[in-house]
Motif scaffolding. Structure first.
Motif, mmCIF file in Angstrom:
data_model
loop_
_atom_site.group_PDB
_atom_site.id
_atom_site.type_symbol
_atom_site.label_atom_id
_atom_site.label_comp_id
_atom_site.label_asym_id
_atom_site.label_seq_id
_atom_site.Cartn_x
_atom_site.Cartn_y
_atom_site.Cartn_z
ATOM 1 N N ALA A 157 -51.614 -3.027 -1.427
ATOM 2 C CA ALA A 157 -51.737 -4.159 -2.345
ATOM 3 C C ALA A 157 -52.261 -3.656 -3.689
ATOM 4 N N ILE A 158 -51.873 -4.363 -4.739
ATOM 5 C CA ILE A 158 -52.369 -4.134 -6.092
ATOM 6 C C ILE A 158 -52.933 -5.454 -6.601
ATOM 7 N N MET A 159 -54.125 -5.398 -7.154
ATOM 8 C CA MET A 159 -54.819 -6.616 -7.560
ATOM 9 C C MET A 159 -55.285 -6.493 -9.004
ATOM 10 N N PHE A 160 -55.162 -7.591 -9.741
ATOM 11 C CA PHE A 160 -55.606 -7.672 -11.123
ATOM 12 C C PHE A 160 -56.623 -8.805 -11.200
ATOM 13 N N GLY A 161 -57.880 -8.470 -11.525
ATOM 14 C CA GLY A 161 -58.945 -9.469 -11.520
ATOM 15 C C GLY A 161 -59.805 -9.391 -12.757
ATOM 16 N N ILE A 162 -60.711 -10.355 -12.858
ATOM 17 C CA ILE A 162 -61.615 -10.468 -14.009
ATOM 18 C C ILE A 162 -62.960 -10.974 -13.513
ATOM 19 N N TRP A 163 -64.009 -10.588 -14.218
ATOM 20 C CA TRP A 163 -65.337 -11.133 -13.935
ATOM 21 C C TRP A 163 -65.536 -12.397 -14.749
ATOM 22 N N ASP A 164 -65.677 -13.517 -14.053
ATOM 23 C CA ASP A 164 -65.897 -14.808 -14.686
ATOM 24 C C ASP A 164 -67.381 -15.126 -14.629
ATOM 25 N N SER A 230 -62.540 -3.163 -20.236
ATOM 26 C CA SER A 230 -62.743 -4.340 -21.084
ATOM 27 C C SER A 230 -61.691 -4.334 -22.175
ATOM 28 N N GLY A 231 -61.593 -5.458 -22.861
ATOM 29 C CA GLY A 231 -60.662 -5.545 -23.973
ATOM 30 C C GLY A 231 -61.219 -4.896 -25.227
ATOM 31 N N LEU A 232 -60.469 -5.015 -26.296
ATOM 32 C CA LEU A 232 -60.937 -4.466 -27.561
ATOM 33 C C LEU A 232 -62.057 -5.299 -28.164
ATOM 34 N N ARG A 233 -62.192 -6.536 -27.719
ATOM 35 C CA ARG A 233 -63.265 -7.414 -28.168
ATOM 36 C C ARG A 233 -64.132 -7.805 -26.972
ATOM 37 N N ASP A 234 -65.392 -8.183 -27.250
ATOM 38 C CA ASP A 234 -66.310 -8.558 -26.183
ATOM 39 C C ASP A 234 -65.901 -9.857 -25.501
ATOM 40 N N GLU A 235 -65.155 -10.723 -26.219
ATOM 41 C CA GLU A 235 -64.814 -12.025 -25.659
ATOM 42 C C GLU A 235 -63.814 -11.936 -24.513
ATOM 43 N N THR A 236 -63.100 -10.833 -24.393
ATOM 44 C CA THR A 236 -62.076 -10.729 -23.351
ATOM 45 C C THR A 236 -62.667 -10.518 -21.970
ATOM 46 N N GLY A 237 -63.898 -10.065 -21.861
ATOM 47 C CA GLY A 237 -64.538 -9.899 -20.567
ATOM 48 C C GLY A 237 -64.171 -8.583 -19.900
ATOM 49 N N ILE A 238 -64.597 -8.456 -18.664
ATOM 50 C CA ILE A 238 -64.394 -7.240 -17.880
ATOM 51 C C ILE A 238 -63.293 -7.500 -16.856
ATOM 52 N N HIS A 239 -62.286 -6.629 -16.845
ATOM 53 C CA HIS A 239 -61.150 -6.740 -15.942
ATOM 54 C C HIS A 239 -61.110 -5.519 -15.028
ATOM 55 N N ALA A 240 -60.261 -5.603 -14.023
ATOM 56 C CA ALA A 240 -60.116 -4.493 -13.080
ATOM 57 C C ALA A 240 -58.719 -4.517 -12.479
ATOM 58 N N VAL A 241 -58.104 -3.353 -12.408
ATOM 59 C CA VAL A 241 -56.853 -3.142 -11.679
ATOM 60 C C VAL A 241 -57.212 -2.325 -10.447
ATOM 61 N N THR A 242 -56.919 -2.863 -9.278
ATOM 62 C CA THR A 242 -57.392 -2.289 -8.024
ATOM 63 C C THR A 242 -56.223 -1.968 -7.110
ATOM 64 N N LEU A 243 -56.261 -0.784 -6.510
ATOM 65 C CA LEU A 243 -55.305 -0.370 -5.486
ATOM 66 C C LEU A 243 -55.999 -0.431 -4.135
ATOM 67 N N VAL A 244 -55.357 -1.078 -3.173
ATOM 68 C CA VAL A 244 -55.898 -1.219 -1.824
ATOM 69 C C VAL A 244 -55.023 -0.411 -0.876
ATOM 70 N N MET A 245 -55.640 0.477 -0.112
ATOM 71 C CA MET A 245 -54.909 1.362 0.797
ATOM 72 C C MET A 245 -55.646 1.439 2.129
ATOM 73 N N PRO A 246 -54.945 1.709 3.219
ATOM 74 C CA PRO A 246 -55.620 1.884 4.515
ATOM 75 C C PRO A 246 -56.441 3.161 4.538
ATOM 76 N N PHE A 247 -57.452 3.155 5.369
ATOM 77 C CA PHE A 247 -58.369 4.290 5.426
ATOM 78 C C PHE A 247 -57.685 5.555 5.939
ATOM 79 N N ARG A 248 -56.696 5.405 6.796
ATOM 80 C CA ARG A 248 -56.027 6.580 7.366
ATOM 81 C C ARG A 248 -55.193 7.337 6.336
#
Length: 520
Positions: A157-164, A230-248
């Motif tokens: 899975a690939i996830m795109f999230g933000i800290w609200d 983060s974005g180029l400005r402080d107002e954009t907040g903190i984002h994350a692109v995450t890769l999820v993989m099995p432990f094996r």
């Protein structure tokens, strides 16, 4: 409801000492009759309370359990004037209406026999379990973008999230690979988002550029590779692109981690620009366009990757192979000069793969994991940051090689044309780095200005003919062909040649450092 009204009535009348207890009792009885008469009218009211949130149904107008009833709306409900609410028909809580007096009516409303406690206990457990699952699935449709299907790919899975700042970690979009044999549930995605973004509370976004996080979640049997930015400005907040993989798959991932890091650093750099010029929905759509190339690249090296150990008998350096020594000398010399990054172009997979196996002898096991063979009837283009890869000539007589992608590669590149026996390479490493930085800067500028990316990139002067005179490779090939190809003799000699080459390079570096005066 009736008890609460009577208590309120008593408190109100206790303040007025002039009224007698008899008159207060008469008024309470009158109020009770009015409430019963309003309840028994043609309007049916269902009351259900859960965690301080109320759900009512009057004249087929519902207020779900996720909407809190204010004091003003409660008065409107009691008077029969309901405000307009948007209702999800799936969110239905079985409740007992005040008008249902018999046991049969209560059983129809509740779904179990009120006189049987065991039936009631089991039905309540089913209601709570079903309510939690349904609420989760209804929430998932708000951010689940699409389903991917990439075989032989270790990313689940690939996830795109933000800290609200209000609700905490928030998932903006998620892509699940259904071809993976490791199932990632929605609860897993929420858990991963919390682990990745919860630690960024109070982080100074002005100092945060792109930070790579690697987590091992043993309790979930998975590993997580996240890129927090983060974005180029402080107002954009903190984002994350995450890769999820099995432990094996941890060994497979760690072998190609540098390759994945190069790709995602570039993608996240584009996302930082998109967050400034587009709305969030358009950012997610544009991010979806970058995912297929990334996933296909990983699938290609997993499907047709080089073996950890390559035998000389499978290469062009075998004893029974009739090759042109001068052409092979130029290929190996240019391959070593460009840090092992070579693209082999040919008409058939057999000839291309034989050359790839030959060049794979001069790579480490980690570098072989980031290389791939050519496949017949495949439409794979040139992928940057791979070490050795094969391409087949298309019907137009050209291979699918992008000049812009070559300039964006981490190292210089050698192109070996087996049809014309031509060997070309990009500029030296110190010049390639400067040109790569300019190309990446122009790429970001094109995204900012909304222009086509291919309009600002040069197509001339990128390659030069690799026809350099050398003595090391020439002597190496002469001595190699004098050895027997059986019992792993030639493989051992090639490994010895690579170690000797590294030692000579290190000795040269130490010599230059010792004879170079640097003024402080």
């Amino acid at each position: 409801m009736l008890d609460i009204t009577i208590d309120t009535f008593r408190k109100q009348y206790s303040r007025e000492s002039s009224l007698s207890f008899a008159s207060a009792t008469d008024d309470m009885e009158a109020l009770t009759e009015q409430l019963n008469a309003a309840t028994m009218k043609g309007k049916e009211s269902d009351l259900g309370c859960k965690n301080g949130l109320v759900r009512m149904s009057v004249n087929s107008v519902d207020i779900t359990k996720d909407q809190e009833i204010t004091g003003r709306e409660r008065k409107q409900l009691q008077s029969g004037q309901l405000p307009h609410h948007t209702v999800d028909s799936k969110e239905v809580l079985p409740c007992m209406s005040p008008g249902a007096s018999s046991a049969e009516d209560r059983e129809d409303n509740l779904g179990f026999d009120v006189q049987n406690p065991e039936s009631a206990r089991g039905r309540c457990s089913e209601m709570l379990a079903g309510d939690s699952v349904e609420s989760t699935m209804s929430h998932s449709t708000s951010y689940l973008s699409e389903i991917m299907f990439y075989e032989r790919n270790f990313i689940s899975a690939i996830m795109f999230g933000i800290w609200d700042n209000i609700i905490g970690p928030k998932i903006l979009s998620a892509w699940v690979n259904e071809a993976s044999n490791f199932c990632v549930s929605e609860a897993d995605l929420k858990y991963v988002a919390g682990r990745v973004l919860s630690g960024e509370l109070g982080r100074n976004t002005a100092e945060l550029q792109i930070e790579n996080k690697f987590c091992v979640l043993a309790e979930r049997r998975m590993i997580v590779d996240a890129y927090v930015f983060s974005g180029l400005r402080d107002e954009t907040g903190i984002h994350a692109v995450t890769l999820v993989m099995p432990f094996r798959e941890r060994r497979s991932f760690l072998g190609v981690h540098d390759l994945i890091n190069c790709w995602l650093q570039r993608i996240v750099g584009k996302l930082r620009i998109l967050l400034e010029v587009e709305c969030m929905d358009d950012v997610v759509k544009d991010f979806s366009l970058y995912i297929p190339d990334f996933m296909e690249m990983l699938s290609s090296i997993r499907l047709l990757g080089l073996q950890p150990k390559i035998s000389v008998k499978e290469t062009l350096l075998a004893a029974d192979q009739n090759i042109e020594v001068q052409f092979m000398r130029r290929v190996i010399a240019s391959h070593l000069q460009t840090f092992g990054c070579t693209v082999v172009v040919g008409q058939t997979p057999q000839t291309v793969n034989a050359m790839i196996s030959t060049l794979g002898l001069f790579l480490t096991q980690e570098e072989r994991q980031c290389s791939r063979y050519a496949l017949n009837d495949s439409s794979w283009p040139y992928y940057p940051n791979l070490f050795v890869q094969g391409l087949l000539v298309e019907r137009q007589g050209e291979a699918n090689i992008s000049t812009r992608e070559i300039l964006c590669s981490k190292y210089p590149t050698t192109i070996v044309d087996l049809i014309t026996s031509e060997v070309r390479q990009t500029q030296a490493y110190h010049e390639h780095i400067l040109r790569r930085n300019d190309t990446l800067a122009q790429e970001m500028h094109c995204i900012w200005a909304g222009k086509l990316e291919d309009e600002m990139y040069p197509t001339m002067g990128v390659f030069q003919t690799a026809d350099l005179s050398d003595t090391l490779v020439h002597t190496f090939l002469y001595e190699l062909f004098q050895l027997d190809s059986s019992a792993g003799t030639r493989e051992s000699y090639i490994e010895h040649f690579m170690r000797l080459l590294c030692r000579k390079a290190l000795a040269l570096i130490k010599y230059v450092e010792s004879h170079t005066y640097v003024s402080i």
